[in-house]
Design a protein around this motif. Sequence first.
Motif, PDB file in Angstrom:
ATOM      1  N   LEU A   1       0.828  -1.201   0.000  1.00  0.00           N
ATOM      2  CA  LEU A   1       0.000   0.000   0.000  1.00  0.00           C
ATOM      3  C   LEU A   1       0.865   1.254   0.000  1.00  0.00           C
ATOM      4  O   LEU A   1       0.591   2.214  -0.722  1.00  0.00           O
ATOM      5  N   GLN A   2       1.938   1.252   0.794  1.00  0.00           N
ATOM      6  CA  GLN A   2       2.824   2.409   0.845  1.00  0.00           C
ATOM      7  C   GLN A   2       3.461   2.678  -0.524  1.00  0.00           C
ATOM      8  O   GLN A   2       3.566   3.832  -0.960  1.00  0.00           O
ATOM      9  N   GLN A   3       3.881   1.605  -1.211  1.00  0.00           N
ATOM     10  CA  GLN A   3       4.476   1.787  -2.539  1.00  0.00           C
ATOM     11  C   GLN A   3       3.455   2.369  -3.512  1.00  0.00           C
ATOM     12  O   GLN A   3       3.792   3.229  -4.349  1.00  0.00           O
ATOM     13  N   ARG A   4       2.211   1.940  -3.416  1.00  0.00           N
ATOM     14  CA  ARG A   4       1.180   2.425  -4.332  1.00  0.00           C
ATOM     15  C   ARG A   4       0.853   3.895  -4.077  1.00  0.00           C
ATOM     16  O   ARG A   4       0.692   4.679  -5.027  1.00  0.00           O
ATOM     17  N   VAL A   5       0.768   4.279  -2.817  1.00  0.00           N
ATOM     18  CA  VAL A   5       0.488   5.680  -2.502  1.00  0.00           C
ATOM     19  C   VAL A   5       1.668   6.560  -2.899  1.00  0.00           C
ATOM     20  O   VAL A   5       1.487   7.667  -3.416  1.00  0.00           O
ATOM     21  N   THR A   6       2.888   6.093  -2.702  1.00  0.00           N
ATOM     22  CA  THR A   6       4.060   6.857  -3.121  1.00  0.00           C
ATOM     23  C   THR A   6       4.074   7.052  -4.634  1.00  0.00           C
ATOM     24  O   THR A   6       4.373   8.142  -5.130  1.00  0.00           O
ATOM     25  N   ALA A   7       3.742   5.998  -5.367  1.00  0.00           N
ATOM     26  CA  ALA A   7       3.664   6.117  -6.832  1.00  0.00           C
ATOM     27  C   ALA A   7       2.574   7.102  -7.239  1.00  0.00           C
ATOM     28  O   ALA A   7       2.740   7.887  -8.180  1.00  0.00           O
ATOM     29  N   ALA A   8       1.456   7.078  -6.521  1.00  0.00           N
ATOM     30  CA  ALA A   8       0.370   8.023  -6.819  1.00  0.00           C
ATOM     31  C   ALA A   8       0.816   9.458  -6.557  1.00  0.00           C
ATOM     32  O   ALA A   8       0.493  10.376  -7.333  1.00  0.00           O
TER      33      ALA A   8
ATOM     34  N   VAL B   1      -1.638   2.614 -10.325  1.00  0.00           N
ATOM     35  CA  VAL B   1      -0.917   2.201  -9.111  1.00  0.00           C
ATOM     36  C   VAL B   1      -1.608   1.049  -8.393  1.00  0.00           C
ATOM     37  O   VAL B   1      -1.208   0.674  -7.296  1.00  0.00           O
ATOM     38  N   GLY B   2      -2.645   0.481  -9.002  1.00  0.00           N
ATOM     39  CA  GLY B   2      -3.263  -0.713  -8.439  1.00  0.00           C
ATOM     40  C   GLY B   2      -4.252  -0.470  -7.327  1.00  0.00           C
ATOM     41  O   GLY B   2      -4.533  -1.383  -6.538  1.00  0.00           O
ATOM     42  N   LEU B   3      -4.827   0.739  -7.256  1.00  0.00           N
ATOM     43  CA  LEU B   3      -5.822   1.032  -6.216  1.00  0.00           C
ATOM     44  C   LEU B   3      -7.238   1.046  -6.773  1.00  0.00           C
ATOM     45  O   LEU B   3      -8.168   1.478  -6.102  1.00  0.00           O
ATOM     46  N   SER B   4      -7.405   0.580  -7.978  1.00  0.00           N
ATOM     47  CA  SER B   4      -8.675   0.195  -8.619  1.00  0.00           C
ATOM     48  C   SER B   4      -9.647   1.322  -8.931  1.00  0.00           C
ATOM     49  O   SER B   4     -10.251   1.327  -9.999  1.00  0.00           O
ATOM     50  N   SER B   5      -9.847   2.284  -8.039  1.00  0.00           N
ATOM     51  CA  SER B   5     -10.837   3.332  -8.290  1.00  0.00           C
ATOM     52  C   SER B   5     -10.404   4.627  -7.633  1.00  0.00           C
ATOM     53  O   SER B   5      -9.602   4.648  -6.692  1.00  0.00           O
ATOM     54  N   ALA B   6     -10.977   5.727  -8.129  1.00  0.00           N
ATOM     55  CA  ALA B   6     -10.665   7.032  -7.553  1.00  0.00           C
ATOM     56  C   ALA B   6     -11.079   7.092  -6.091  1.00  0.00           C
ATOM     57  O   ALA B   6     -10.375   7.665  -5.249  1.00  0.00           O
TER      58      ALA B   6
ATOM     59  N   HIS C   1      -5.697   9.616   1.784  1.00  0.00           N
ATOM     60  CA  HIS C   1      -5.966  10.449   2.959  1.00  0.00           C
ATOM     61  C   HIS C   1      -5.494   9.760   4.237  1.00  0.00           C
ATOM     62  O   HIS C   1      -4.981  10.418   5.156  1.00  0.00           O
ATOM     63  N   ALA C   2      -5.629   8.444   4.297  1.00  0.00           N
ATOM     64  CA  ALA C   2      -5.202   7.717   5.490  1.00  0.00           C
ATOM     65  C   ALA C   2      -3.702   7.819   5.714  1.00  0.00           C
ATOM     66  O   ALA C   2      -3.231   7.896   6.856  1.00  0.00           O
ATOM     67  N   LEU C   3      -2.920   7.846   4.624  1.00  0.00           N
ATOM     68  CA  LEU C   3      -1.466   7.869   4.750  1.00  0.00           C
ATOM     69  C   LEU C   3      -0.878   9.269   4.679  1.00  0.00           C
ATOM     70  O   LEU C   3       0.102   9.558   5.370  1.00  0.00           O
ATOM     71  N   VAL C   4      -1.446  10.140   3.858  1.00  0.00           N
ATOM     72  CA  VAL C   4      -0.844  11.455   3.612  1.00  0.00           C
ATOM     73  C   VAL C   4      -1.588  12.565   4.346  1.00  0.00           C
ATOM     74  O   VAL C   4      -1.091  13.670   4.485  1.00  0.00           O
ATOM     75  N   ARG C   5      -2.774  12.283   4.842  1.00  0.00           N
ATOM     76  CA  ARG C   5      -3.592  13.231   5.599  1.00  0.00           C
ATOM     77  C   ARG C   5      -4.059  14.414   4.763  1.00  0.00           C
ATOM     78  O   ARG C   5      -4.216  15.523   5.269  1.00  0.00           O
ATOM     79  N   THR C   6      -4.247  14.188   3.485  1.00  0.00           N
ATOM     80  CA  THR C   6      -4.844  15.193   2.619  1.00  0.00           C
ATOM     81  C   THR C   6      -5.455  14.477   1.436  1.00  0.00           C
ATOM     82  O   THR C   6      -5.313  13.257   1.287  1.00  0.00           O
ATOM     83  N   THR C   7      -6.157  15.202   0.571  1.00  0.00           N
ATOM     84  CA  THR C   7      -6.766  14.586  -0.600  1.00  0.00           C
ATOM     85  C   THR C   7      -5.808  14.636  -1.779  1.00  0.00           C
ATOM     86  O   THR C   7      -4.909  15.491  -1.821  1.00  0.00           O
ATOM     87  N   PRO C   8      -5.980  13.761  -2.769  1.00  0.00           N
ATOM     88  CA  PRO C   8      -5.142  13.849  -3.975  1.00  0.00           C
ATOM     89  C   PRO C   8      -5.227  15.209  -4.648  1.00  0.00           C
ATOM     90  O   PRO C   8      -4.210  15.743  -5.108  1.00  0.00           O
ATOM     91  N   ALA C   9      -6.414  15.806  -4.713  1.00  0.00           N
ATOM     92  CA  ALA C   9      -6.558  17.108  -5.375  1.00  0.00           C
ATOM     93  C   ALA C   9      -5.784  18.193  -4.622  1.00  0.00           C
ATOM     94  O   ALA C   9      -5.096  19.017  -5.243  1.00  0.00           O
ATOM     95  N   ALA C  10      -5.889  18.201  -3.301  1.00  0.00           N
ATOM     96  CA  ALA C  10      -5.166  19.203  -2.521  1.00  0.00           C
ATOM     97  C   ALA C  10      -3.661  18.985  -2.625  1.00  0.00           C
ATOM     98  O   ALA C  10      -2.887  19.948  -2.705  1.00  0.00           O
TER      99      ALA C  10
END
Length: 316
Positions: A261-268, A286-291, A299-308
Amino acid sequence: MRMHRVVALVLPPQSTFELACAAEVFGLSRPGLPGRYAFTVCAERPGAVPTLAGYDMVVGQDLSALGAADTVVVPGWHRHREPAPPAVLDALRGAHRRGARIVAICSGAFLLAEAGLLDHRRATTHWRLAGALAARFPDVRVEPDTLYVDLGDVATSAGTAAGIDLCLHLARTDHGAAYATHLARHMVMPPHREGGQLQYSTVPPAAPPSQSLAPVLDWAAERLHEPLTLDDLAGQAGIAPRTLARRFAGQLGVSPGRWLLQQRVTAARTLLEETDLPVETIAARVGLSSAANLRRRFHALVRTTPAAYRRSFRGL
């Protein structure tokens, strides 16, 4: 963009490695990477400062340098059993009141605690010193199994290499995942380590090359877009899933699922910074299937939204 001013406060006898952690991340010019930091060193008194390596370093600036710092780094405090110099404590408090970020590597946490910057707050230090820190400063909430703690205005790290982890984390916070990843690549370092420091608190027997996770980690990192499972990873490694989970816990201090999961969020994060791809497309890549799933995990890992996150770091 204005350069972020980082000042390292050295204290005799100074650890050369802890100082080098900060200098490597904040003080060196890297080919192909824009400079974001202006790095300097100060001491209570300019001149020769003894080091733990048996030589003196010459420091040209005094404590007044902290008055212009955006970030102050304390790269260890090896006389932590003794009272700290009052002028040093006053300078740290003044820099903090002014709004500078105060960062301690390893035993530097003792200096921050003595200055009162960690009262009723979370902090960490080297696992061998955690008990002493908690005993001497009972108001500090010491976390002995943490590589680093970042509270925004104050940050502390565990020993030695965890100082690099913290400095890369701060660079990632300041300028985004792609910038920190480029730095880490120059340093031949992972941009982020999972797990805590207690996995290093005793020295286990070295794993035979046949038990190294490196091949399966490389294999998985190239296939983040695929729906990888624990069985897939174990099959690639040629071992049972339970054995693989034990090796992840022993070598990385984290489960296979958490690492993936960490690798996927980092790639995102990197795709958000470096491309204009829609969030839905990034999620698939990145293998997280949906927006929706990407937004929740992000948000769980970075504490913000992708848009922000994209608004903050796109094009930096």
